[in-house]
Design a protein around this motif. Structure first.
Motif, PDB file in Angstrom:
ATOM      1  N   THR A 171       0.861  -1.326  -0.012  1.00  0.00           N
ATOM      2  CA  THR A 171       0.058   0.126  -0.153  1.00  0.00           C
ATOM      3  C   THR A 171       0.862   1.259  -0.012  1.00  0.00           C
ATOM      4  OG1 THR A 171      -1.740  -1.153   1.162  1.00  0.00           O
ATOM      5  CG2 THR A 171      -1.798   1.124   1.374  1.00  0.00           C
ATOM      6  N   SER A 173      -2.641   3.669  -5.504  1.00  0.00           N
ATOM      7  CA  SER A 173      -3.407   2.667  -4.504  1.00  0.00           C
ATOM      8  C   SER A 173      -2.380   1.949  -3.822  1.00  0.00           C
ATOM      9  CB  SER A 173      -4.506   2.178  -5.333  1.00  0.00           C
ATOM     10  OG  SER A 173      -5.031   1.117  -4.413  1.00  0.00           O
ATOM     11  N   ARG A 198      -9.914   2.562 -12.349  1.00  0.00           N
ATOM     12  CA  ARG A 198      -8.514   1.773 -11.890  1.00  0.00           C
ATOM     13  C   ARG A 198      -7.794   1.231 -13.137  1.00  0.00           C
ATOM     14  NH1 ARG A 198      -8.098   0.903  -6.373  1.00  0.00           N
ATOM     15  NH2 ARG A 198      -9.831   1.625  -5.338  1.00  0.00           N
TER      16      ARG A 198
END
Length: 89
Positions: free
Chosen positions: A18, A38, A88
């Motif tokens: 992350t 992300s 995304r």
């Protein structure tokens, strides 16, 4: 992220981390988009934005890192999906 060693279904060879951050994506035609990162691994990263290029597009990802000027990575879009936060890749 943990690897699934029991059934061999995990296709990742690099750990994914992350990494909340910001970047800018550039692609052919002078198009650009501000994105949020992300997560990232040695093999790629996942970004979220409102207007992103199609699968197969060659892009440059310019990371916004404090103290480092213009950290730019060449990449190709391999997956793209509509999401409640935007698109995304």
């Amino acid at each position: 992220m943990s690897k699934s060693g029991l059934n061999g279904s995990e296709r990742r060879t690099a750990a994914r981390y992350t990494l909340p951050g910001k970047a800018r994506v550039f692609w052919a035609g002078g198009d650009t988009a501000a994105v949020s990162i992300s997560d990232m691994s040695a093999g790629g990263c996942q970004i979220v934005g409102q207007s992103l290029p199609a699968t197969g597009t060659r892009v440059f990802l310019s990371l916004e890192l404090a103290g480092l000027p213009n950290v730019r990575l060449a990449a190709s879009v391999v997956r793209r999906a509509e999401h409640e936060e935007g698109v995304r890749c």
